[in-house]
Motif scaffolding. Structure first.
Motif, PDB file in Angstrom:
ATOM      1  N   PRO A  47      -2.610  -0.410  -6.458  1.00  0.00           N
ATOM      2  CA  PRO A  47      -1.322  -0.171  -7.127  1.00  0.00           C
ATOM      3  C   PRO A  47      -1.272  -0.854  -8.493  1.00  0.00           C
ATOM      4  O   PRO A  47      -1.868  -1.907  -8.701  1.00  0.00           O
TER       5      PRO A  47
ATOM      6  N   SER B 119       4.155  -1.296 -10.738  1.00  0.00           N
ATOM      7  CA  SER B 119       4.714  -0.386  -9.739  1.00  0.00           C
ATOM      8  C   SER B 119       5.476  -1.130  -8.644  1.00  0.00           C
ATOM      9  O   SER B 119       5.138  -2.264  -8.298  1.00  0.00           O
TER      10      SER B 119
ATOM     11  N   LEU C 168       5.619   0.259  -5.637  1.00  0.00           N
ATOM     12  CA  LEU C 168       5.070   0.812  -4.399  1.00  0.00           C
ATOM     13  C   LEU C 168       4.684  -0.303  -3.435  1.00  0.00           C
ATOM     14  O   LEU C 168       4.023  -1.256  -3.817  1.00  0.00           O
TER      15      LEU C 168
ATOM     16  N   LEU D 184       0.565   2.874  -0.012  1.00  0.00           N
ATOM     17  CA  LEU D 184       0.046   4.106  -0.590  1.00  0.00           C
ATOM     18  C   LEU D 184       0.130   5.238   0.424  1.00  0.00           C
ATOM     19  O   LEU D 184       0.078   5.027   1.625  1.00  0.00           O
TER      20      LEU D 184
ATOM     21  N   VAL E 150       4.753   7.845  -0.699  1.00  0.00           N
ATOM     22  CA  VAL E 150       5.669   8.234  -1.768  1.00  0.00           C
ATOM     23  C   VAL E 150       4.879   9.028  -2.806  1.00  0.00           C
ATOM     24  O   VAL E 150       3.732   8.679  -3.104  1.00  0.00           O
TER      25      VAL E 150
ATOM     26  N   SER F 143       2.972   9.941  -5.842  1.00  0.00           N
ATOM     27  CA  SER F 143       2.352   8.963  -6.731  1.00  0.00           C
ATOM     28  C   SER F 143       1.212   9.584  -7.523  1.00  0.00           C
ATOM     29  O   SER F 143       0.684  10.636  -7.174  1.00  0.00           O
TER      30      SER F 143
ATOM     31  N   CYS G 275       0.858   4.467  -9.365  1.00  0.00           N
ATOM     32  CA  CYS G 275       2.286   4.242  -9.593  1.00  0.00           C
ATOM     33  C   CYS G 275       3.059   5.422  -9.003  1.00  0.00           C
ATOM     34  O   CYS G 275       2.528   6.520  -8.856  1.00  0.00           O
ATOM     35  N   GLY G 276       4.297   5.170  -8.644  1.00  0.00           N
ATOM     36  CA  GLY G 276       5.155   6.229  -8.130  1.00  0.00           C
ATOM     37  C   GLY G 276       5.575   7.158  -9.260  1.00  0.00           C
ATOM     38  O   GLY G 276       5.455   6.829 -10.439  1.00  0.00           O
TER      39      GLY G 276
END
Length: 106
Positions: free
Chosen positions: A36, A40, A42, A45, A48, A50, A59-60
């Protein structure tokens, strides 16, 4: 043989064109070894929507609940081998839930 974590071009094509879900499709980084981004929020993983940043960190996707995906987006995302497909529910497809995690495709 190197592990493949993403959906693959054929699957992106099937969902977007044959199932007509393009508008509600988003990428999700499915590689459990991905890192990540420090910027971010988040926590995990693969849960969401990404993307990879330019320095190959995860990153989202900001504003993903309102994003309307284009075929140009799909062309770009389908080229990234670590991107799985997530579907924004409640869209034109009327989907409510779909979650498939496969560790062994055989």
């Amino acid at each position: 043989m190197e592990a493949l974590y993403g959906a693959g071009k054929e699957t992106w094509e099937h969902f977007s064109r044959k199932l007509d879900l393009a508008r509600d499709m988003l990428p999700v980084v499915s590689n459990p070894n991905a890192e990540p981004s420090a910027n971010s929020k988040l926590k995990a993983l693969g849960k969401v929507p990404s993307l990879y940043t330019s320095d190959h960190k995860v990153c989202g996707i900001r504003g993903w609940t309102k994003h309307e995906t284009t075929y140009k987006d799909i062309l770009i995302w389908s080229a990234q081998e670590d991107y799985g497909i997530s579907l924004r529910t409640g869209g034109v497809a009327g989907l409510y839930a779909l979650d498939v995690d496969i560790d062994n495709p055989d």
